[in-house]
Each structure stands twice: as structure tokens, then as C-alpha cells.
Design an enzyme around this catalytic site. Structure first.
Site, PDB file in Angstrom:
ATOM      1  N   GLU A  60      39.642  40.730  28.748  1.00  0.00           N
ATOM      2  CA  GLU A  60      38.692  42.079  29.237  1.00  0.00           C
ATOM      3  C   GLU A  60      37.169  41.432  28.794  1.00  0.00           C
ATOM      4  O   GLU A  60      36.761  41.325  27.865  1.00  0.00           O
ATOM      5  CB  GLU A  60      38.993  43.456  28.731  1.00  0.00           C
ATOM      6  CG  GLU A  60      39.169  44.521  29.629  1.00  0.00           C
ATOM      7  CD  GLU A  60      40.018  44.193  30.827  1.00  0.00           C
ATOM      8  OE1 GLU A  60      39.640  43.647  32.076  1.00  0.00           O
ATOM      9  OE2 GLU A  60      41.209  44.449  30.993  1.00  0.00           O
ATOM     10  N   ASP A  63      35.417  37.447  31.889  1.00  0.00           N
ATOM     11  CA  ASP A  63      35.513  36.399  32.943  1.00  0.00           C
ATOM     12  C   ASP A  63      33.876  36.090  33.235  1.00  0.00           C
ATOM     13  O   ASP A  63      33.496  34.960  33.710  1.00  0.00           O
ATOM     14  CB  ASP A  63      35.996  37.115  34.150  1.00  0.00           C
ATOM     15  CG  ASP A  63      35.514  38.332  34.737  1.00  0.00           C
ATOM     16  OD1 ASP A  63      34.924  39.123  33.916  1.00  0.00           O
ATOM     17  OD2 ASP A  63      35.821  38.834  35.717  1.00  0.00           O
ATOM     18  N   GLY A 162      37.555  53.635  41.660  1.00  0.00           N
ATOM     19  CA  GLY A 162      37.242  53.820  40.441  1.00  0.00           C
ATOM     20  C   GLY A 162      38.339  53.965  39.425  1.00  0.00           C
ATOM     21  O   GLY A 162      38.050  54.617  38.065  1.00  0.00           O
ATOM     22  N   SER A 166      40.622  47.738  40.473  1.00  0.00           N
ATOM     23  CA  SER A 166      39.748  46.885  41.298  1.00  0.00           C
ATOM     24  C   SER A 166      39.935  47.107  42.599  1.00  0.00           C
ATOM     25  O   SER A 166      40.280  46.325  43.433  1.00  0.00           O
ATOM     26  CB  SER A 166      40.015  45.548  41.062  1.00  0.00           C
ATOM     27  OG  SER A 166      39.157  44.771  41.081  1.00  0.00           O
ATOM     28  N   SER A 167      39.792  48.395  43.110  1.00  0.00           N
ATOM     29  CA  SER A 167      39.869  48.876  44.643  1.00  0.00           C
ATOM     30  C   SER A 167      38.477  48.015  45.143  1.00  0.00           C
ATOM     31  O   SER A 167      38.700  47.750  46.417  1.00  0.00           O
ATOM     32  CB  SER A 167      39.492  50.181  44.505  1.00  0.00           C
ATOM     33  OG  SER A 167      38.413  50.730  43.838  1.00  0.00           O
ATOM     34  N   ASP A 211      38.624  39.637  39.367  1.00  0.00           N
ATOM     35  CA  ASP A 211      39.585  40.761  40.415  1.00  0.00           C
ATOM     36  C   ASP A 211      39.765  39.950  41.711  1.00  0.00           C
ATOM     37  O   ASP A 211      40.718  39.821  42.336  1.00  0.00           O
ATOM     38  CB  ASP A 211      38.488  41.983  40.534  1.00  0.00           C
ATOM     39  CG  ASP A 211      38.333  42.542  39.323  1.00  0.00           C
ATOM     40  OD1 ASP A 211      38.960  42.175  38.311  1.00  0.00           O
ATOM     41  OD2 ASP A 211      37.386  43.359  39.295  1.00  0.00           O
ATOM     42  N   SER A 257      35.252  55.804  36.703  1.00  0.00           N
ATOM     43  CA  SER A 257      33.930  55.359  36.237  1.00  0.00           C
ATOM     44  C   SER A 257      33.508  54.424  37.532  1.00  0.00           C
ATOM     45  O   SER A 257      34.116  53.585  37.648  1.00  0.00           O
ATOM     46  CB  SER A 257      34.582  54.470  35.126  1.00  0.00           C
ATOM     47  OG  SER A 257      33.424  53.357  35.137  1.00  0.00           O
ATOM     48  N   LYS A 259      31.601  51.829  38.922  1.00  0.00           N
ATOM     49  CA  LYS A 259      30.760  50.441  38.341  1.00  0.00           C
ATOM     50  C   LYS A 259      29.379  50.598  39.217  1.00  0.00           C
ATOM     51  O   LYS A 259      28.393  50.321  38.510  1.00  0.00           O
ATOM     52  CB  LYS A 259      31.390  49.318  38.755  1.00  0.00           C
ATOM     53  CG  LYS A 259      32.382  48.984  37.411  1.00  0.00           C
ATOM     54  CD  LYS A 259      32.471  47.548  37.528  1.00  0.00           C
ATOM     55  CE  LYS A 259      33.249  47.093  38.551  1.00  0.00           C
ATOM     56  NZ  LYS A 259      33.831  46.973  39.631  1.00  0.00           N
ATOM     57  N   TYR A 267      28.228  48.249  32.961  1.00  0.00           N
ATOM     58  CA  TYR A 267      28.488  46.880  33.146  1.00  0.00           C
ATOM     59  C   TYR A 267      27.634  45.546  33.220  1.00  0.00           C
ATOM     60  O   TYR A 267      27.680  44.800  32.425  1.00  0.00           O
ATOM     61  CB  TYR A 267      29.249  47.032  34.557  1.00  0.00           C
ATOM     62  CG  TYR A 267      30.130  45.596  34.629  1.00  0.00           C
ATOM     63  CD1 TYR A 267      31.391  45.441  34.493  1.00  0.00           C
ATOM     64  CD2 TYR A 267      29.570  44.588  35.371  1.00  0.00           C
ATOM     65  CE1 TYR A 267      31.984  44.360  34.595  1.00  0.00           C
ATOM     66  CE2 TYR A 267      30.234  43.423  35.674  1.00  0.00           C
ATOM     67  CZ  TYR A 267      31.469  43.287  35.279  1.00  0.00           C
ATOM     68  OH  TYR A 267      32.250  42.265  35.628  1.00  0.00           O
TER      69      TYR A 267
HETATM   70  P1  NG1 Z   1      36.875  46.252  37.584  1.00  0.00           P
HETATM   71  O1  NG1 Z   1      35.755  47.335  37.216  1.00  0.00           O
HETATM   72  O2  NG1 Z   1      38.232  47.081  36.791  1.00  0.00           O
HETATM   73  O3  NG1 Z   1      37.132  46.323  38.787  1.00  0.00           O
HETATM   74  C1  NG1 Z   1      35.360  44.711  36.189  1.00  0.00           C
HETATM   75  C2  NG1 Z   1      35.034  43.208  36.804  1.00  0.00           C
HETATM   76  C3  NG1 Z   1      35.691  42.097  36.662  1.00  0.00           C
HETATM   77  C4  NG1 Z   1      35.805  42.135  34.800  1.00  0.00           C
HETATM   78  C5  NG1 Z   1      36.293  43.486  34.433  1.00  0.00           C
HETATM   79  C6  NG1 Z   1      36.298  43.354  33.031  1.00  0.00           C
HETATM   80  C7  NG1 Z   1      34.042  43.667  39.019  1.00  0.00           C
HETATM   81  C8  NG1 Z   1      34.603  43.429  40.602  1.00  0.00           C
HETATM   82  N1  NG1 Z   1      34.983  43.436  38.251  1.00  0.00           N
HETATM   83  O4  NG1 Z   1      36.569  45.283  36.783  1.00  0.00           O
HETATM   84  O5  NG1 Z   1      35.239  41.003  37.119  1.00  0.00           O
HETATM   85  O6  NG1 Z   1      34.745  41.676  34.440  1.00  0.00           O
HETATM   86  O7  NG1 Z   1      35.258  44.605  34.985  1.00  0.00           O
HETATM   87  O8  NG1 Z   1      37.005  42.599  32.591  1.00  0.00           O
HETATM   88  O9  NG1 Z   1      33.037  43.862  38.814  1.00  0.00           O
END
Ligand code: NG1
Length: 512
Positions: A60, A63, A162, A166-167, A211, A257, A259, A267
Site C-alpha cells: 500500500e 507504487d 470513493g 479504485s472506481s 490500479d 474518501s 481522492k 494523497y
Molecule cells: P485508490 O485510491 O484506492 O484508487 C490509490 C492510487 C494507487 C495507490 C493506492 C495506495 C490512484 C488512481 N490510485 O488507490 O495508485 O497508490 O492509492 O496504495 O491514485
């Protein structure tokens, strides 16, 4: 030839063997999409582009520091139904949604020159992001005079927004795939990945790439081990047998949440912190880093490689290199947060130069930066990923022993501890869900995805699934959300076997 995104003419290729009862449910959903599309546009779609959400099993927030991660696609996905118009000097796009009360239809032109405009937060921005990246790619390939085709589009998504699955990546990948296919381009998985990572950054999130990789490259029944250096590569890792069988249970916190909205203090701030940690460590060791493919161009992984070269340790095994990195981070970076002036001082540059290099691409809220804590999470998490993957690979054809299953769970628990205490990306609800699950039989419990809400993943032996599910309902959902609808409760806890990545649904599969 790089592998193209598959075209499927039967829905069985995507949805069978993923979760009990999935196929009939998905058929009904796609039938509804086709009917709504026909009603709105006068005829059936030519094809449907599909990309799934993902669950990250372990790895987590590493990446974007270019360390390996181990996600898998889930069953929920974004479907983009398309009817293709003619190539045109003024191509028109109409984007509708099956849920048109919540997501009203958007209509716009693709500009002759320059990028597709993406405005304030709007649901259709994720489509526009995929469109923008695809048009850039098509113009690069065919020249600036390339005339894109008009498109009527209808979207149906069931990845909770959210919700940590990873929608956004599913949406951007399905949209980009749709635009490439509409313009007669059989895009390879690798090209789609590259363009989707860049596309998603245009919605303001400096995403890593995990993702999109999981959404595009996953295969039914396998976890996806992703390496980002020297360039992206994916390895399909089977979930080994165990007695009782191991399952990955996914539980939503229903704490949303977004992003794109919170990026500046969550983030993107983390992206800045780990980047600063990389350049500060490099400076301490007198190493000049060449820019790499990470979000801000300098990653802890790149620092590690350069350091190993300098110390003559390039042949050291990955886990041993990471042990060294853990030691270095602990010894060289301080517990106290670093101010902008402190970082600039170490790098021997002025604060405005620091800001230009690391703070100008996107908004970041925060004047002090926890370099040690963030870097420590990264290298320790990377070390856990290596341990997890090694155990799976070395037992691919044997049953895992009870001790080995316990160890996998232990690694996931350690990830959660680190996300909570060191990377500060958990939240009380997620911590609570993990406690309940562990007490009722989960061997490993942690947040999955960016965190600060969203989703959790649990390693649960098959014979404990019911106990964990019941405990979560009783102690979390019924207490916190006493009025949760039956539908939402159904989505709250899912056991999804690793699913199939992106595909184009065509031909007979549309005759429903
Ligand atoms: P989420 O927010 O769950 O889609 C994000 C990032 C990933 C990775 C994770 C944390 C995007 C699209 N995805 O995932 O690349 O960094 O957080 O491991 O920003």
C-alpha cells in the site's frame, strides 16, 4: 507484438467462476445497459468497453515510489457502451449514465487543437480524462490532423465511488479503451496502461499505476504481481491451496474518501513527502538521481538502486537490499518533521527553487513533512510484499501449511499497523473493522487502496467467513448504519475471487 486487450464474444469469458451467481446477475445488468442505450440513442451499442475495480492484497502506497505491489481485479466494474459516429472535424461526444438522476448527461466537442477541457469536479471528468489521454495518443500516432470519431456513450458502473476499490481507475481505463476502439485502434495492454496513468493525473491525482495495471492486466483466478522497474511487468500469481481454503473478504467502511477532493492534504502530500525523502537521502549519500517514471520524477526505489550500485551491492537479494534501506532510513532521517526551509537547506537550494521542483505540479497543503515516517513505511511495506510474494510463489503447487497462512495474515496486519501509525492513512472506522474481523477469525486485516476511509481486505479461512461476516454486521454496520438498505448491505461485504481485467465486449455477447 505486445498483447492486445482481448475482445470477448461471450460473457462467460469474463464473469464465470468469479463469484457464485455472478454470471446471471451481470447478464441482467448488461441487458439493462443495452436497453437503456437503445432507448436513448435509437439503436444498440456497437460494443461495450469494460474495466474492473481492484483490491490490493498487499503493497500500500508504494507504487508511486516504484516498489512492487500485489493487487487483483474484482468483479465490480465500469461498462462503457458506445455507438461510433463518423470521423469529423468537429467530433461530438455525448456521455450518459444509466443512473441519469445522479449523473446527468454531458455533451461536448473534442477541440481541433489542444487538450479536451476538464473542468471542476464532475462525474463525466473521468470519461474526459480517458478521452483526453486517448486523443493525445492518437494524434501522436497519426499526426495532428487526425480526425477523431463522434461517439454516443452510456456508462454503467458498480464499483462503489470513493470506496477503495479504485472506481476511478476502472472508469478511466474503460473510457480510454472505448475511445481507442471507437477510433479503430486495437490498443495493447501496455499502451492502455501508459495512457491511463497519464490520463488519471489530469483529474489531479498523482497516481502510481497499480490500479490501472490491475484493472487492465488481471486474469481470472490470479493475483497480479506488478513490477514498475526497469519498466512495468506483470506476473500472474495463483492463490495457493490451503486447508481450509483461504479467501479474501472485502468489507466497505462506507466512509467516503474522494481522492480528487482531499488530494492536497492526503494523497498528493504523501507523494511529495516520499519524493523529498528520496532526494534528501540521495543528497546525504552524494548521489545525483536521474529522473524516473514516478509521479514527481524521483523515487525511493531509484535511490535504492543508485545506492546499491555505489556500494557494489547490486547482486544482493531484494529482501537484503530492503533490510539495508530500512536501516538507512532509520539512521539518517529524523523523527522531527522537516520544514520547507530545512529540506531546501539540505539540498543546498533556495526555498522557491524547492517549491518549483516539488510543489508546483499540484496543490499541497502542509508546511512540514514527515520524511522518516513516510520513507520507513515505504521500505518496510516493500519488504513485506517481497516476503508475501516469495511465500506464494514457493508454494504455488503445494498446500500452504497453517503456519504459512498465519504468516501471510501477520504481514497484512503489519501493513495495517504501519498505515495507521507511520503513514497516517487509516481512520478510526477502518481500525475498528480490522479489530472486529481479527477477533472473529480473520488472520490478516487491513485497509486496501488509498485509505482515509474506503475499503478493507481480510485474509479469512473459509470456515471462518460466516463468523467474520456476522461479527462485522453486528458490531459495525448495524451499529454505525442502522438504516442501511438491504442492497447496500449486500455490497458491504463481498468475497470476490480474483477477476478478469479489461476487455471489449462485442458480437454475440451483446445479443441478450
Ligand atoms: P485508490 O485510491 O484506492 O484508487 C490509490 C492510487 C494507487 C495507490 C493506492 C495506495 C490512484 C488512481 N490510485 O488507490 O495508485 O497508490 O492509492 O496504495 O491514485
Amino acid at each position: 507484438m505486445a498483447e492486445a486487450v482481448p475482445r470477448v464474444t461471450s460473457l462467460d469469458e469474463i464473469y464465470s467462476n468469479t463469484t457464485t451467481g455472478a454470471l446471471p446477475e451481470q447478464k441482467a445488468r448488461i441487458k439493462h445497459l443495452i436497453e437503456s442505450f437503445s432507448k436513448a440513442n435509437g439503436s444498440k451499442p456497437d460494443f461495450i468497453a469494460r474495466s474492473p475495480g481492484r483490491v490490493n492484497i498487499i503493497g500500500e502506497h508504494i507504487d508511486y515510489s516504484l516498489y512492487n505491489v500485489l493487487p487483483a481485479a474484482v468483479l465490480v466494474d465500469v461498462l462503457v457502451a458506445v455507438k461510433v459516429g463518423q470521423p469529423s472535424a468537429e467530433p461530438k461526444i455525448k456521455v450518459a449514465n444509466t443512473n441519469d438522476t445522479k449523473y446527468p448527461t454531458a455533451e461536448f466537442d473534442i477541440p481541433k487543437e489542444g487538450d479536451v477541457h476538464i473542468g471542476e469536479h464532475d462525474w463525466s471528468n473521468y470519461f474526459k480524462a480517458g478521452l483526453r489521454g486517448s486523443i493525445q495518443t492518437l494524434r501522436k500516432e497519426h499526426g495532428d490532423n487526425f480526425q477523431p470519431k463522434s461517439m454516443d456513450v452510456m456508462i454503467d458502473g458498480n464499483v462503489p465511488a470513493g470506496g477503495g476499490l479504485s472506481s476511478s481507475a476502472a472508469f478511466v481505463c474503460a473510457s480510454a479503451l472505448a475511445v481507442m476502439a471507437a477510433n479503430d485502434h486495437d490498443v495493447s495492454k501496455q499502451d492502455l496502461l501508459d495512457l491511463c496513468i497519464v490520463s488519471e493525473r489530469s483529474v489531479g491525482v498523482y497516481s502510481g499505476g497499480m490500479d490501472q495495471a490491475a484493472s487492465i492486466f488481471s486474469e481470472k483466478g490470479y493475483l497480479l504481481y506488478c513490477r514498475f522497474v526497469p519498466k512495468f511487468s506483470a506476473e500472474h500469481v495463483p492463490v495457493p491451496a490451503a486447508d481450509p481454503e483461504i479467501t479474501f473478504l472485502i468489507a466497505q467502511s462506507f466512509v467516503t474518501s474522494d481522492k480528487a477532493v482531499t488530494a492536497a492534504r492526503h494523497y498528493n502530500l504523501r507523494v511529495v513527502e516520499v519524493t523529498l525523502a528520496a532526494v534528501v537521502l540521495a543528497k546525504f549519500f552524494n548521489i545525483t538521481l536521474d529522473p524516473d517514471s514516478s509521479s514527481l520524477g524521483f523515487s525511493i526505489r531509484n535511490f535504492q538502486e543508485e545506492l546499491m550500485k555505489k556500494l557494489g551491492h547490486t547482486d544482493l537479494a531484494e529482501d537484503k537490499q530492503l533490510d539495508m534501506m530500512i536501516d538507512i532510513v532509520q539512521k539518517r532521517l529524523t523523527q522531527q518533521p522537516y520544514s520547507r526551509a530545512a529540506v531546501a537547506g539540505i539540498l543546498e537550494i533556495e526555498v522557491p527553487a524547492l517549491e518549483k521542483a516539488y510543489f508546483s505540479k499540484f496543490d499541497v497543503e502542509g508546511d512540514t513533512f514527515m520524511l522518516r515516517q513516510r520513507a520507513l513505511h515505504v521500505v518496510e511495506e516493500a519488504r513485506r510484499v517481497v516476503a508475501f510474494k516469495d511465500l506464494l510463489s514457493s508454494n504455488a503447487s503445494n498446500k500452504l501449511s497453517q503456519d504459512q497462512v498465519q504468516y501471510l495474515g501477520h504481514l497484512m496486519n503489519k501493513t495495517q499497523e504501519s498505515c495507521r501509525d507511520v503513514y497516517d492513512c487509516s481512520c478510526p472506522e477502518i481500525d475498528h473493522i480490522c479489530d472486529i474481523a481479527r477477533k472473529s477469525g480473520a488472520l490478516g486485516s487491513r485497509l486496501t487502496g488509498a485509505g482515509w476511509g474506503g475499503c478493507t481486505v481480510h485474509l479469512v479461512p473459509q470456515d471462518k467467513v460466516e463468523a467474520v461476516t456476522e461479527a462485522l454486521k453486528k458490531e459495525y454496520y448495524n451499529k454505525k448504519f442502522p438504516n442501511l438498505s438491504a442492497d447496500k448491505m449486500k455490497d458491504a461485504i463481498v468475497i470476490s475471487k480474483p477477476g478478469q481485467g479489461s476487455s471489449l465486449i462485442t458480437g454475440k455477447a451483446l445479443d441478450l
